[in-house]
Write an enzyme that holds these catalytic residues in place. Sequence first.
Site, short mmCIF file in Angstrom:
data_model
loop_
_atom_site.label_atom_id
_atom_site.label_comp_id
_atom_site.label_asym_id
_atom_site.label_seq_id
_atom_site.Cartn_x
_atom_site.Cartn_y
_atom_site.Cartn_z
N GLU A 1 -12.96 1.66 1.83
CA GLU A 1 -12.58 1.70 3.13
C GLU A 1 -12.98 2.87 3.59
O GLU A 1 -12.97 4.15 2.93
CB GLU A 1 -10.76 1.73 3.00
CG GLU A 1 -10.05 1.93 4.20
CD GLU A 1 -8.69 1.90 4.31
OE1 GLU A 1 -8.10 1.08 4.70
OE2 GLU A 1 -8.19 2.46 3.51
N GLU B 1 0.72 -1.28 -0.15
CA GLU B 1 0.00 0.13 0.09
C GLU B 1 0.99 1.20 0.09
O GLU B 1 1.95 1.31 0.80
CB GLU B 1 -0.89 -0.03 1.20
CG GLU B 1 -1.98 1.29 1.35
CD GLU B 1 -3.05 1.14 1.94
OE1 GLU B 1 -3.00 0.28 3.04
OE2 GLU B 1 -4.10 1.78 1.90
MN LIG Z 1 -6.09 2.18 2.55
#
Ligand SMILES: [Mn+2]
Length: 297
Positions: A241, A147
Amino acid sequence: MSRIGIHSFVWSASSAQGDLERTLANTKEAGFDLIEFSYLDPANVDIGRLAKRIAELDLGVAISIGLPADGDISSADKAIAAHGVEILKRTIALTRDLGGQKVAGILSTSHGLQAQAPTRDQWNRSAGTLAKVAETAKAAGVTLNLEIVNRFESNLLNTAAQGLAFIEDIGSDNIFLHLDTFHMNIEEADIGLAIRHAADKIGYVHIGESHRGFLGTGNIDFAATFDALTAIGYSDDLSFESFSSEIVDENLSKKTAIWRNLWTDNMELARHARRFIAIGLETARRKAELVSSSHQL
Ligand SMILES: [Mn+2]
């Protein structure tokens, strides 16, 4: 077709069996294809039973983590780096045991605000370690998806271009980028161009709003995001998210500075996100069809 997933902290930050099973039921009820468990602590969980439940509901599963300060694989401290490798290996095994194929999140360094600038040594240590861990992951049928987060949450990789260079240095074909619109909105010159640039190295995507609440109520250009994903033919997983002070994880809520209550009804939030992403993707596809159609008589 992309599977549309949801981060488990929309539902609960608990790792108790009952709460995890309720999270799966909610995920299905809200129309999602995949659950992303974050920081799943298997200590009190019957993993076989959870895996069976995931399969019964026909859900995909991914696991995301952020390495802790005492498990930072980029650290010069060998004990700290070794602890990070242990965490990564445990997460890979857990993902495999649940029937998943992706580990995502902040895997290259520890997650959190850093007081120091990154160094080349730090980069090299992390890349060298990930090259080995990627082999362990491959043997388990799991990919690693790094990420790319904003400057306040890591000092090593803040843009997709940095992530591409890092993957090139690692030299593994089992490592991909995990891009996140919330972070891209802060660091990238242009979200759409960055997605196009990273194209075939994108393995996982987080769809999050600029304030991490309801999609479309912040300042992220989601039309440009979905257009770019459509243009590169992205057909892999996209997960919603969102965080609110409604659901508190002692660790993640502080590192991501979740101080405001952006929603209280998580089912309403989730159903809206599912529709928003599906319509965004469909609209992008229809636009792409229109601009490529010559409408010849
Ligand atoms: Mn994230």
